[in-house]
Write a protein that holds these residues in place. Sequence first.
Motif, short mmCIF file in Angstrom:
data_model
loop_
_atom_site.label_atom_id
_atom_site.label_comp_id
_atom_site.label_asym_id
_atom_site.label_seq_id
_atom_site.Cartn_x
_atom_site.Cartn_y
_atom_site.Cartn_z
N ASN A 1 -18.71 0.90 6.54
CA ASN A 1 -18.49 -0.39 5.90
C ASN A 1 -18.97 -0.42 4.45
N LYS A 2 -18.98 0.75 3.79
CA LYS A 2 -19.34 0.84 2.38
C LYS A 2 -18.12 0.65 1.48
N SER A 3 -16.95 0.93 2.03
CA SER A 3 -15.69 0.84 1.30
C SER A 3 -14.60 0.36 2.24
N LEU A 4 -13.59 -0.27 1.66
CA LEU A 4 -12.42 -0.70 2.42
C LEU A 4 -11.18 -0.18 1.70
N PHE A 5 -10.31 0.51 2.44
CA PHE A 5 -9.12 1.13 1.86
C PHE A 5 -7.88 0.56 2.53
N TYR A 6 -6.88 0.22 1.71
CA TYR A 6 -5.64 -0.37 2.21
C TYR A 6 -4.44 0.33 1.58
N GLY B 1 1.73 2.33 -2.75
CA GLY B 1 0.46 2.41 -3.46
C GLY B 1 -0.71 2.20 -2.54
N ARG B 2 -1.86 2.01 -3.17
CA ARG B 2 -3.09 1.74 -2.41
C ARG B 2 -3.95 0.78 -3.21
N ILE B 3 -4.84 0.09 -2.49
CA ILE B 3 -5.82 -0.80 -3.11
C ILE B 3 -7.09 -0.67 -2.30
N ASN B 4 -8.23 -0.66 -2.98
CA ASN B 4 -9.47 -0.46 -2.24
C ASN B 4 -10.64 -1.21 -2.89
N ILE B 5 -11.66 -1.38 -2.08
CA ILE B 5 -12.93 -1.95 -2.54
C ILE B 5 -13.98 -0.89 -2.19
N LEU C 1 -13.32 -2.84 -7.39
CA LEU C 1 -11.90 -2.80 -7.08
C LEU C 1 -11.23 -1.56 -7.67
N GLY C 2 -10.29 -1.00 -6.93
CA GLY C 2 -9.46 0.07 -7.43
C GLY C 2 -8.07 -0.06 -6.84
N TYR C 3 -7.06 0.36 -7.58
CA TYR C 3 -5.69 0.34 -7.06
C TYR C 3 -4.85 1.33 -7.83
N ARG C 4 -3.77 1.74 -7.20
CA ARG C 4 -2.82 2.64 -7.84
C ARG C 4 -1.46 2.39 -7.20
N ILE C 5 -0.45 2.31 -8.04
CA ILE C 5 0.92 2.11 -7.58
C ILE C 5 1.72 3.36 -7.97
N LYS D 1 6.97 -3.91 -11.21
CA LYS D 1 7.69 -4.80 -10.29
C LYS D 1 6.79 -5.89 -9.72
N GLY D 2 5.55 -5.98 -10.22
CA GLY D 2 4.63 -7.01 -9.74
C GLY D 2 3.92 -6.67 -8.45
N ILE D 3 4.07 -5.45 -7.98
CA ILE D 3 3.49 -5.06 -6.68
C ILE D 3 1.97 -5.08 -6.73
N ALA D 4 1.38 -4.52 -7.77
CA ALA D 4 -0.09 -4.49 -7.86
C ALA D 4 -0.65 -5.91 -7.95
N SER D 5 -0.02 -6.76 -8.74
CA SER D 5 -0.49 -8.15 -8.87
C SER D 5 -0.45 -8.86 -7.53
N HIS D 6 0.65 -8.68 -6.81
CA HIS D 6 0.80 -9.34 -5.51
C HIS D 6 -0.20 -8.79 -4.49
N ALA D 7 -0.38 -7.47 -4.47
CA ALA D 7 -1.33 -6.86 -3.54
C ALA D 7 -2.75 -7.35 -3.83
N LEU D 8 -3.10 -7.45 -5.10
CA LEU D 8 -4.43 -7.93 -5.46
C LEU D 8 -4.60 -9.39 -5.07
N GLN D 9 -3.59 -10.19 -5.27
CA GLN D 9 -3.64 -11.59 -4.87
C GLN D 9 -3.92 -11.71 -3.37
N ILE D 10 -3.23 -10.93 -2.57
CA ILE D 10 -3.43 -10.94 -1.12
C ILE D 10 -4.84 -10.50 -0.77
N LEU D 11 -5.31 -9.43 -1.40
CA LEU D 11 -6.66 -8.93 -1.13
C LEU D 11 -7.71 -10.00 -1.42
N LEU D 12 -7.58 -10.68 -2.54
CA LEU D 12 -8.55 -11.72 -2.92
C LEU D 12 -8.51 -12.89 -1.95
#
Length: 109
Positions: free
Chosen positions: A10-15, A26-30, A42-46, A53-64
């Motif tokens: 539980n030190k990191s979360l990967f999605y 892509g991926r997004i992680n904490i 926070l980290g992410y890569r598309i 295409k707005g994918i990173a913005s949308h993924a981050l919005q969902i994560l938050l």
Amino acid sequence: MELLGEQAENKSLFYLIRNETDEIVGRINIVDIDWREKKGYLGYRIGETYTGKGIASHALQILLQQNKKINQFLAKTTKDNISSQKVLERNNFVMQGEEGNFIYYQWDR
């Protein structure tokens, strides 16, 4: 394997980020989560073919929205990564300063 251990502890979360056809785009992680202070980095890569295409913005919005246990997210990006800066700023991250080639951001619940 080390990253799986971090998630198990539980030190990191990967999605994974998937598109409407369930393809991984892509991926997004904490990482470096401090549960006492309720903050993480926070980290992410598309994938290159999916950028702009707005994918990173949308993924981050969902994560938050879905991760209510962390109240503060920290992020950094290089000064020349304008796309990443836009992703963070669209999601209400506030620039905290610059150092060397990096710009630092913070988001608070």
